[in-house]
Design an enzyme around this catalytic site. Structure first.
Site, PDB file in Angstrom:
ATOM      1  CE  LYS A  66      -3.797  -2.499   0.657  1.00  0.00           C
ATOM      2  NZ  LYS A  66      -4.588  -3.049  -0.832  1.00  0.00           N
ATOM      3  CB  CYS A  67       4.719   1.587   0.045  1.00  0.00           C
ATOM      4  SG  CYS A  67       6.086   3.181  -0.357  1.00  0.00           S
ATOM      5  N   GLY A  68       2.808   4.029  -1.949  1.00  0.00           N
ATOM      6  CA  GLY A  68       2.515   5.046  -3.062  1.00  0.00           C
ATOM      7  C   GLY A  68       4.029   4.950  -3.718  1.00  0.00           C
ATOM      8  CG  LEU A  69       8.570   5.071  -3.139  1.00  0.00           C
ATOM      9  CD1 LEU A  69       9.058   4.831  -2.077  1.00  0.00           C
ATOM     10  CD2 LEU A  69       8.739   5.759  -3.877  1.00  0.00           C
ATOM     11  CB  ALA A  70       3.381  -0.098  -4.134  1.00  0.00           C
TER      12      ALA A  70
END
Length: 164
Positions: free
Chosen positions: A40-44
């Site tokens: 769920k990270c913006g860097l996913a």
């Protein structure tokens, strides 16, 4: 397990989401890229770049190990038994994932303790965020640490160099 001391990468191990042991000595002679991940990270979107590197170089000796971590803003809410499917379905991930681990604090996973002891970053040894990456050469020596914002494509030249 061999009688290597704990100061070597190959003396360490991790656990797959299924509970199966993943001894690092199985990767002797390989170039290993270790990443703390979070679905769920913006860097996913980096999962796709990591998978591209995996597909491009796995037959030349690259191993990518994703260590899911929920220590940063609760960005890995999935349980171990669902993480692999989420990563496969949402990001096409086929490289090896481990069970959820801690990368900082008293319960830091031994692999990350070893990596941080050998390669400190801009903010000391502490892991700053998801998708911090560590590159390990064919002899088990950590050679480079990359910040979370470094995209996998930017690591490709380093991987090619280590693969020789």
């Amino acid at each position: 397990m061999s009688n290597k001391n704990i100061d070597t990468f190959y003396a360490l191990s991790a656990t797959a989401p299924s509970g199966k042991a993943l001894p690092m000595e199985a990767y002797e002679g390989k170039v290993v890229l270790i990443v703390n991940t979070a679905t769920k990270c913006g860097l996913a979107p980096q999962f796709e770049g990591l998978e591209h590197l995996h597909q491009q170089y796995k037959d030349q000796g690259l191993v990518i190990l994703g260590f899911p971590c929920d220590q940063f803003a609760g960005q890995e809410p999935e349980e171990n038994n669902k993480m692999e499917m989420t990563c496969l379905v949402n990001h096409g991930v086929t490289f090896q994932l481990t069970e959820k681990v801690n990368v900082n604090g008293a319960d830091t996973h031994p692999v990350f303790k070893f990596l941080k002891d050998n390669l400190s970053g801009l903010f000391g040894s502490r892991i700053k965020w998801n998708f911090t990456k560590f590159l390990i050469d064919r002899n088990g020596k950590p050679v480079k640490r990359f910040s979370p914002i470094v995209k996998p494509a930017k690591i490709e030249a380093d991987i090619q160099q280590l693969l020789g």
